[in-house]
Enzyme design. Structure first.
Site, PDB file in Angstrom:
ATOM      1  N   ASP A  14     -38.923 -51.431 -21.877  1.00 53.96           N
ATOM      2  CA  ASP A  14     -39.159 -50.413 -20.862  1.00 53.96           C
ATOM      3  C   ASP A  14     -40.493 -50.622 -20.166  1.00 53.96           C
ATOM      4  O   ASP A  14     -40.623 -50.367 -18.969  1.00 53.96           O
ATOM      5  CB  ASP A  14     -39.101 -49.031 -21.520  1.00 53.96           C
ATOM      6  CG  ASP A  14     -39.035 -47.901 -20.502  1.00 53.96           C
ATOM      7  OD1 ASP A  14     -38.944 -48.186 -19.301  1.00 53.96           O
ATOM      8  OD2 ASP A  14     -39.082 -46.736 -20.913  1.00 53.96           O
ATOM      9  N   HIS A 204     -38.415 -39.183 -25.337  1.00 55.13           N
ATOM     10  CA  HIS A 204     -39.064 -40.264 -24.593  1.00 55.13           C
ATOM     11  C   HIS A 204     -39.832 -39.628 -23.440  1.00 55.13           C
ATOM     12  O   HIS A 204     -39.245 -39.198 -22.453  1.00 55.13           O
ATOM     13  CB  HIS A 204     -37.970 -41.216 -24.077  1.00 55.13           C
ATOM     14  CG  HIS A 204     -38.465 -42.330 -23.221  1.00 55.13           C
ATOM     15  ND1 HIS A 204     -38.423 -43.649 -23.632  1.00 55.13           N
ATOM     16  CD2 HIS A 204     -38.994 -42.352 -21.967  1.00 55.13           C
ATOM     17  CE1 HIS A 204     -38.894 -44.427 -22.661  1.00 55.13           C
ATOM     18  NE2 HIS A 204     -39.256 -43.660 -21.650  1.00 55.13           N
ATOM     19  N   CYS A 237     -39.785 -46.464 -14.097  1.00 57.98           N
ATOM     20  CA  CYS A 237     -38.364 -46.626 -13.813  1.00 57.98           C
ATOM     21  C   CYS A 237     -38.220 -47.190 -12.414  1.00 57.98           C
ATOM     22  O   CYS A 237     -38.685 -46.572 -11.450  1.00 57.98           O
ATOM     23  CB  CYS A 237     -37.617 -45.308 -13.927  1.00 57.98           C
ATOM     24  SG  CYS A 237     -35.860 -45.420 -13.494  1.00 57.98           S
TER      25      CYS A 237
END
Length: 301
Positions: A14, A204, A237
């Site tokens: 990530d 998260h 993201c």
């Protein structure tokens, strides 16, 4: 307050997927450094199409060449059955799939509706179980969406009902753009537990608005013992405007150790890994503990 928590380090996947691609050797160095910190879980790679996430194009090579520490559970993220087959072929037995609570974010992320993704995930869970692997479903935008705004906790709880019925082994809730606050954390965890009290839950958090540690403390008070964090605060993201980095692993460990909550992680070794991450991405990372200097570091006693 729990006496111990489990942290899953998500920097290698990530964290790095939101940076300019770094060399394979660098990814392996970072993964190996994190494996030596005492962390018990690491999200190592994702098996996605290189056109979608070019930062993960070398996932197979990274995983094959990495040194795997005894006692560390490694997982991989997959978007579909092709990715799941690649992860299984690579030897992973813990695999994550993602669906967004927000329909708009889900379409931006995987070009289909939330309902369509849930139908696909049902087949993925069956595929993974048939191969002897576990399936964790991550619900992105659980605390709010950059396109749609607030997300009703009842909607998230309904998604959990569906994936549990389809056989999911665990669920995780992603604060994709850092919209979570202690109130939202309390409402979401309560809504899910009221309907699915037995399913393991992981949270998260992103630190976009500076609330990640406050959210984590609230979740601790609710008895949640599993969290994602990313070395140095790496992450974000690609399909969510304003999604700054995940909460920094070393900040979480620093706070928990000072509270007497065990993590199993050696903070000094973790800080060395954070410094390596900073070197690899070529910019200063947001971690306050990394910046603060050794006199302010706390170690578990």
């Amino acid at each position: 307050m729990p006496r111990a928590v489990s942290i899953r380090e998500v920097g290698p996947r990530d964290g790095l997927q939101n940076e300019d691609p770094i060399p394979t050797d660098g990814k392996i160095r970072l993964l190996d450094a994190l494996s030596a910190t005492g962390v018990r879980r690491i999200e190592a790679v994702s098996f996605v199409h290189p056109k979608a996430i070019p930062q993960m194009a070398d996932a197979d090579e990274v995983w094959q060449r990495a040194s795997r520490a005894p006692g560390v559970r490694y997982s991989a993220l997959v978007p579909n059955s092709r990715g799941a087959q690649r992860a299984l072929a690579a030897g992973f037995t813990e695999i994550e799939v993602v669906v967004s609570a927000s329909d708009t974010h889900n379409r931006r992320n995987v070009n289909r509706s939330t309902a369509e993704s849930l139908d696909d995930i049902a087949g993925l869970i069956a595929l993974l179980h048939d191969a002897g692997a576990s399936a964790e479903v991550i619900v992105a935008t659980s605390f709010g969406c950059p396109y749609e705004g607030d997300v009703d906790p009842a909607r998230v709880a309904g998604i959990v009902d569906r994936v549990v019925a389809d056989g999911a082994d665990r669920v995780a809730f992603g604060d994709t753009t850092g919209m979570a606050t202690p109130r939202r954390v309390r409402e979401l965890v309560t809504a899910v537990r009221d309907r699915q009290p037995e399913i393991p839950v992981l949270l998260h958090f992103h630190n976009t608005r500076g609330t990640a540690l406050a959210n984590l403390l609230t979740a601790l008070e609710l008895g949640v013992t599993e969290y994602d964090a990313s070395v140095g605060g790496l992450g974000g993201c690609p399909y969510a405007p304003g999604a700054s980095g995940n909460v920094a692993t070393e900040e979480v460990v620093h706070m928990l150790h000072d509270m007497g909550v065990e993590t199993g992680i050696d903070l000094d070794v973790l800080l060395a890994a954070a410094a390596l991450a900073e070197e690899l991405v070529g910019r200063q990372l947001p971690s306050g503990v990394l910046r603060a200097g050794p006199r302010t570091r706390l170690t578990q006693t």
